[in-house]
Design a protein around this motif. Structure first.
Motif, short mmCIF file in Angstrom:
data_model
loop_
_atom_site.label_atom_id
_atom_site.label_comp_id
_atom_site.label_asym_id
_atom_site.label_seq_id
_atom_site.Cartn_x
_atom_site.Cartn_y
_atom_site.Cartn_z
N GLU A 198 0.90 -1.30 0.14
CA GLU A 198 -0.02 0.03 -0.05
C GLU A 198 0.90 1.24 0.10
O GLU A 198 0.53 2.23 -0.68
N LEU A 199 1.79 1.13 0.68
CA LEU A 199 2.96 2.37 0.72
C LEU A 199 3.37 2.55 -0.43
O LEU A 199 3.50 3.65 -0.98
N CYS A 200 3.85 1.28 -1.14
CA CYS A 200 4.60 1.64 -2.65
C CYS A 200 3.48 2.16 -3.41
O CYS A 200 3.94 3.08 -4.26
N GLN A 201 2.25 1.78 -3.28
CA GLN A 201 1.33 2.29 -4.29
C GLN A 201 1.07 3.81 -4.06
O GLN A 201 0.89 4.67 -4.83
N SER A 202 0.96 4.21 -2.70
CA SER A 202 0.95 5.72 -2.36
C SER A 202 2.06 6.51 -2.96
O SER A 202 1.68 7.54 -3.59
N ILE A 203 3.18 5.93 -2.83
CA ILE A 203 4.32 6.60 -3.18
C ILE A 203 4.19 6.84 -4.66
O ILE A 203 4.47 8.08 -5.13
N ALA A 204 3.89 5.71 -5.40
CA ALA A 204 4.03 5.95 -6.90
C ALA A 204 2.95 6.69 -7.52
O ALA A 204 3.37 7.51 -8.27
#
Length: 210
Positions: free
Chosen positions: A12-18
């Protein structure tokens, strides 16, 4: 266009940053990997300008991943993005080849600023991290500083960084430019017989082990 890849096992963090990277003009997220092993397989082919790397992941940790990645692609810039504020982790990450270190709780704007800084040749850190790193370095090398003949201005710059000030804040306080700050830091590295912040930290770690 600054290209970015993310290595973090929090999907989820990866998606948010992306999402916010891709939503910002001048930035593009090329890829996101949820393990160090997968990242090592693909990053040499992706060739992003900056890699955002978590430290604690299942399997290989981020510090070992950085070390191996820098062996494969020495010019790749890595920014550690993690919850840890442990000084030993910071030293290990920098000694492994990380270019900078920021906390996950940093705001999106702060993270983008750090990415720009790394891409421009800087070594961004959160203020709390900078304070720990520089204070420890100063404390361990006071005699070395004297022997190396560091000027009062060079000591002032290190003292400002030890207080958690950014390059810009330090430049404003001392009424000099950010490029001048970087020039002073290069001279400090030369006097201490190192070539970069990473080597300075590695040298400190070697003294600690002796």
């Amino acid at each position: 266009m600054i290209t970015v890849s993310i290595v973090d096992d929090e999907k989820e963090l990866c998606q948010s940053i992306a999402t916010f990277v891709n939503g910002t003009a001048g930035f593009r997220c090329l890829s996101a990997y949820h393990s160090a092993e997968t990242a090592l397989e693909h990053l040499p082919k992706d060739r992003p300008d900056v890699v955002l790397m978590d430290i604690h992941m299942a399997g290989m940790n981020g510090i070992e991943c950085v070390e191996r990645l820098k062996t494969l692609v020495p010019q790749m810039q890595v920014l550690m993005l993690t919850v840890y504020e442990d000084t030993n982790q910071i030293f290990k990450a920098l000694a492994a080849g990380a270019s900078g270190y920021v906390l996950k709780r940093s705001t999106p704007d702060k993270l983008l600023e750090a990415i720009r800084d790394v891409h421009g040749g800087g070594s961004p850190m959160s203020s709390s991290i900078a304070r720990k790193v520089v204070t420890s370095f100063l404390g361990s090398s006071r005699a070395t500083n004297k022997e190396a003949g560091l000027s009062s201005r060079e000591q002032m710059i290190l003292d400002c960084l030890a207080k958690g000030m950014t390059y810009k804040q330090t430049a404003d306080k001392l009424s000099i430019s950010i490029p001048t700050i970087r020039s002073y830091l290069r001279r400090i590295y030369e006097k201490l017989h190192v070539q970069s912040r990473t080597e300075a930290v590695a040298k400190y770690m070697q003294r600690q082990d002796n």
